[in-house]
Design a protein around this motif. Structure first.
Motif, PDB file in Angstrom:
ATOM      1  N   ALA A  59      -0.436   4.185   5.709  1.00  0.00           N
ATOM      2  CA  ALA A  59      -1.608   3.869   4.883  1.00  0.00           C
ATOM      3  C   ALA A  59      -2.878   3.877   5.724  1.00  0.00           C
ATOM      4  CB  ALA A  59      -1.432   2.512   4.214  1.00  0.00           C
TER       5      ALA A  59
ATOM      6  N   THR B 279       0.004   5.012   1.311  1.00  0.00           N
ATOM      7  CA  THR B 279      -0.981   5.909   0.705  1.00  0.00           C
ATOM      8  C   THR B 279      -2.197   6.061   1.617  1.00  0.00           C
ATOM      9  OG1 THR B 279      -1.840   4.027  -0.545  1.00  0.00           O
ATOM     10  CG2 THR B 279      -0.294   5.482  -1.668  1.00  0.00           C
TER      11      THR B 279
ATOM     12  N   LEU C  41       0.823  -1.210   0.000  1.00  0.00           N
ATOM     13  CA  LEU C  41       0.000   0.000   0.000  1.00  0.00           C
ATOM     14  C   LEU C  41       0.856   1.258   0.000  1.00  0.00           C
ATOM     15  CD1 LEU C  41      -2.809  -1.025   2.513  1.00  0.00           C
ATOM     16  CD2 LEU C  41      -2.696  -1.381   0.040  1.00  0.00           C
TER      17      LEU C  41
END
Length: 318
Positions: free
Chosen positions: A93, A64, A61
């Motif tokens: 994330a 993000t 991930l």
């Protein structure tokens, strides 16, 4: 064709998950059952072999935020939560879902294996749906293990839905407190989870709620034994949780002569609708909740001896 067939077989679960959780982010696949090659997570035919770790789905991930990623975990997957902050590769994330595929015992299983094993929900909007979580080691006779704090939720908007959670197998395979929140865990959702520990697997409490404003507890079954007769299997503590909704839950304290199913706290506010409370102090029906705070209650039922029918409890409003 194999990929299409597998997707079609799980289409109802996948479609529901995408409708609920997907915000246009990445879709990753995880699975390590026999016969599956280790892949890049781009399809159910080439899944990543782990959720955790530097090469697992959480690391993919890449920190993000607010993307709505969905990680599908294939049926038959099994993985250990083997270290403190096992999900540290999540990084920053946020707002992603881990969705287990399959039914019953075919759903993916995550097993806490050391006394200090933890899964920290410390970024916003982390969702775990349709998995099996074994917080006190494997759900079978084994070596003594006390997992102190398997799950801590310290970020807003996290959810646990449709999971089976076991927090104690016998007298020496136990947790201290199964799930703890901090005062930052606002808008927490716990819905339709089946949560249980054996009578001999006493814990301090299973669910400790500290300042979890706008908490939504709905349709959960939470049963197990506390180590103190005066402490409920759910405990509100330290900072009052405000504007909570608790609906259709069953709270069972299996501790012999227990005097509370839920430990309340002054200042807790919100509403309880059609919740069921069971504890084993057969001398009184008055201590099912140690403090009502400033809650209102609609048709709560209380049982203080196994085999009995629940009675409506509390003071009827004038």
């Amino acid at each position: 064709m194999a990929q299409i067939t597998r997707i079609q077989a799980a289409s109802a679960t996948i479609t529901a998950a995408l409708e609920r959780y997907w915000g246009g982010g990445r879709i990753l696949w995880v699975g390590n059952r026999s016969g599956l090659p280790s892949g890049d997570g781009s399809s159910p035919d080439y899944p990543l072999s782990t959720l955790f770790g530097a090469s697992g789905a959480l690391a993919k991930l890449q920190g993000t935020t607010s993307r709505g990623h969905v990680i599908f975990v294939l049926s038959g997957h099994a993985e250990s939560v083997a270290a403190a902050d096992a999900a540290s590769d999540t990084g920053t994330a946020s707002h992603f879902a881990v969705v287990g595929l399959g039914r019953g015992t075919a759903r993916p299983a995550f097993t806490w294996t050391t006394a200090t094993s933890t899964w920290l929900f410390d970024t916003a909007g982390v969702i775990v749906d349709n998995c099996r979580l074994f917080l006190a080691g494997a759900d079978a006779a084994g070596s003594a293990l006390t997992v102190a704090a398997p799950i801590t939720i310290s970020a807003a908007g996290c959810e646990l839905r449709n999971n089976t959670i076991r927090f104690g197998f016998d007298a020496d395979q136990i947790v201290t407190i199964g799930i703890t929140t901090t005062a930052a865990a606002d808008d927490l959702v716990l819905e339709n989870n089946h949560i249980s520990g054996d009578t001999t697997a006493e814990c301090t409490t299973f669910l400790q709620l500290v300042g979890a404003d706008r908490l939504r507890l709905k349709g959960n079954y939470i049963a197990g034994a506390t180590s103190s007769v005066a402490v409920g299997i759910v405990r509100f503590a330290t900072t009052a949780s405000l504007d909570i909704v608790s609906e259709g839950n069953t709270f069972i304290n299996r501790k012999a002569s227990s005097t509370a199913a839920v430990t309340g706290l002054a200042g807790v506010s919100g509403v309880s609708r059609e919740d069921n409370f069971h504890y084993l102090d057969n001398a009184s029906l008055t201590a099912w909740l140690t403090s009502t705070g400033i809650m209102s209650f609609h048709r709560p039922t209380v049982v203080n001896l196994a085999g009995e029918t629940g009675a409506t409890a509390g003071t009827v409003s004038a």
